[in-house]
Structure formats: structure tokens, C-alpha cells
Scaffold this motif. Sequence first.
Motif, PDB file in Angstrom:
ATOM      1  N   GLN A 189       2.966   5.945  -2.860  1.00  0.00           N
ATOM      2  CA  GLN A 189       4.127   6.719  -3.290  1.00  0.00           C
ATOM      3  C   GLN A 189       4.143   6.934  -4.796  1.00  0.00           C
ATOM      4  N   PHE A 190       3.849   5.895  -5.558  1.00  0.00           N
ATOM      5  CA  PHE A 190       3.923   6.016  -7.017  1.00  0.00           C
ATOM      6  C   PHE A 190       2.714   6.727  -7.612  1.00  0.00           C
ATOM      7  N   THR A 191       1.619   6.788  -6.878  1.00  0.00           N
ATOM      8  CA  THR A 191       0.463   7.550  -7.356  1.00  0.00           C
ATOM      9  C   THR A 191       0.479   8.991  -6.863  1.00  0.00           C
ATOM     10  N   ASN A 192       1.354   9.284  -5.881  1.00  0.00           N
ATOM     11  CA  ASN A 192       1.510  10.661  -5.385  1.00  0.00           C
ATOM     12  C   ASN A 192       2.997  11.013  -5.300  1.00  0.00           C
ATOM     13  N   PRO A 193       3.707  10.972  -6.426  1.00  0.00           N
ATOM     14  CA  PRO A 193       5.168  11.155  -6.385  1.00  0.00           C
ATOM     15  C   PRO A 193       5.602  12.525  -5.888  1.00  0.00           C
ATOM     16  N   ASP A 194       4.828  13.562  -6.198  1.00  0.00           N
ATOM     17  CA  ASP A 194       5.228  14.905  -5.781  1.00  0.00           C
ATOM     18  C   ASP A 194       5.200  15.062  -4.269  1.00  0.00           C
ATOM     19  N   GLU A 195       4.342  14.294  -3.598  1.00  0.00           N
ATOM     20  CA  GLU A 195       4.197  14.427  -2.153  1.00  0.00           C
ATOM     21  C   GLU A 195       5.088  13.471  -1.374  1.00  0.00           C
ATOM     22  N   THR A 196       5.502  12.363  -1.997  1.00  0.00           N
ATOM     23  CA  THR A 196       6.165  11.304  -1.232  1.00  0.00           C
ATOM     24  C   THR A 196       7.566  10.955  -1.696  1.00  0.00           C
ATOM     25  N   LEU A 197       7.903  11.175  -2.947  1.00  0.00           N
ATOM     26  CA  LEU A 197       9.200  10.733  -3.451  1.00  0.00           C
ATOM     27  C   LEU A 197      10.256  11.818  -3.438  1.00  0.00           C
ATOM     28  N   GLY A 198       9.853  13.072  -3.484  1.00  0.00           N
ATOM     29  CA  GLY A 198      10.829  14.159  -3.428  1.00  0.00           C
ATOM     30  C   GLY A 198      11.675  14.212  -4.685  1.00  0.00           C
ATOM     31  N   GLY A 199      12.830  14.863  -4.553  1.00  0.00           N
ATOM     32  CA  GLY A 199      13.761  14.947  -5.674  1.00  0.00           C
ATOM     33  C   GLY A 199      13.261  15.834  -6.798  1.00  0.00           C
ATOM     34  N   HIS A 200      12.821  17.037  -6.457  1.00  0.00           N
ATOM     35  CA  HIS A 200      12.249  17.909  -7.468  1.00  0.00           C
ATOM     36  C   HIS A 200      13.268  18.873  -8.078  1.00  0.00           C
ATOM     37  N   LEU A 239       0.831  -1.208   0.000  1.00  0.00           N
ATOM     38  CA  LEU A 239       0.000   0.000   0.000  1.00  0.00           C
ATOM     39  C   LEU A 239       0.867   1.259   0.000  1.00  0.00           C
ATOM     40  N   SER A 240       1.983   1.229   0.737  1.00  0.00           N
ATOM     41  CA  SER A 240       2.862   2.398   0.755  1.00  0.00           C
ATOM     42  C   SER A 240       3.480   2.642  -0.612  1.00  0.00           C
ATOM     43  N   LEU A 241       3.843   1.556  -1.322  1.00  0.00           N
ATOM     44  CA  LEU A 241       4.395   1.713  -2.671  1.00  0.00           C
ATOM     45  C   LEU A 241       3.353   2.283  -3.623  1.00  0.00           C
ATOM     46  N   ILE A 242       2.126   1.773  -3.519  1.00  0.00           N
ATOM     47  CA  ILE A 242       1.055   2.274  -4.386  1.00  0.00           C
ATOM     48  C   ILE A 242       0.834   3.769  -4.140  1.00  0.00           C
TER      49      ILE A 242
END
Length: 255
Positions: free
Chosen positions: A82-93, A77-80
Motif C-alpha cells: 500500500q505505501f509503495t503503491n499509494p495511487d493504486e491502493t490508498l485512494g483519496g486523490h 506485506l499489505s502495508l508495504i
Amino acid sequence: IGNLLLVLGASILVGGLRHGTQTFSQRIASSNASLLVLAVIGLFVPAVFAFTTGPGRGTLTEESVLVAFALIAAYVLSLIYQFTNPDETLGGHGEAAGHGGPSWTGRVAIVVLVAAALLLAVLSEILVDSIESFIDSFGLSAFFVGVVLVPTIGNLAEHLVAVQLAAKNKMEFAMAVSYGSSLQVALFVAPVLVILGALLGRPMDLVFTPLEVAAVAAAVGISALIALDGESNWLEGALLTLVYLILAISFFEVR
């Protein structure tokens, strides 16, 4: 324990000495901390269950398998999310700097990844076969070797990457390496081993010793406190490293 205290601590220490106070996403740090708390619960509850119900091996294995499925579900669920909300969870902008790596095609990248995984499996088999003779030669406990030495040596390349990222003032990426590895082990690798053990007739459980549970809880607690404010400095990195040394000494004394 190694990722949250030694790797993260060394990264924050090096980054703080070079760049002073470093900032990162509070939202991402909070999300990772929440998942790590779930991992602690997954380790703590089976141990309490074993303490209150007695040494019923079959019951402990069944309870551990059910908890393992819950932990894997949380990881998926955390992977789902993260990948559906990359701007909020993955960073690196930020903008990419320097060489971005070889321009491989997807097929070449997959072949290299599979080949590296196969070589790693061979090396892991060699490592496992040599552990007992190493323990006997140096008089160390299997507990200390398994908790401190093997994780540190086995993930040395990954550890160096996190420190290098922090030294380049990319603290968000460095924390992603440390937290990501910890979450993968706690929410995926350990539960998968429990499930495979049950399927192969070699039952395993999630009932760890009080020292192990306390060490994981301490690692999660102090790393979460340091990360939740969105800032880090060299003192916080030094404190994380010192906590790791305290736990390593405790594991060394266990026989």
C-alpha cells in the motif's frame, strides 16, 4: 463483524439516502476483500484442524501460533504494498475540503498519540474489570457482550467517523475505515494475542466456534459482494445492517 456489517452498513445506508448511488475504487475494494478472505482462511483452518485431530491443546496452540505468524506476515506485506503503491491502493486523490486539522509538529503529534494510547489503556482496564459485574447484573452472556456490545461501544468514535465520511459523499474513505479496522483486528491484533499468550504461558488459539467462523465468513462474503462492483446504494447498506442484526440475535441466544 461489527466493522464489516454494522459500520459499513450504516455508512452505505446514510450515504445512499443523502447522495443516491455512490462510487469508489474497485481496485482498492478488491484488494481489501482478498485480505479479508485470507483472514477467514486463518480462522477456518485451525477450527477444521481441531475438529479432525481432537482436543490436543498443545498441538492446537502450536498450529495457531504458526498461522498467526502467517497472518501477521500478510498484514505487513499489505502495508508495504500500500505505501509503495499509494495511487493504486490508498485512494483519496480529490482536493481537500475545509479545515484539515491542527497544524501540529511531528513531535507534538507523537506525544498526543502516546498520551491518548495510555489513557485508552487505563480505560480498557476499567472496562475489563467491570464486565463480569455487568454480565451478572443484566443476565447477558459473555459471548454476546464480547462480540456485540464491547466492540460497538469501544469503537463508537471510529464508527461515527465512517458514517460522517459517507454522509459527506466520501465513500472511499468510509470504506477504508471499515475495512482497515477489520483487517487490523483479523491480521494483526488477534495473531499478536496468540503469540503473546504462548510467550507468557497463557496459551491461546485461533480455534473459534462454528457460529463465530460462520459469522465472520458471512460478514466477509456479503461485504465483498457489495464492494466489488465499485458502487453502493442505501439498499445494500440496509442489507448489511440486517445481516448484523441477525448475527447479533444469534449471539444473544448463545449461553
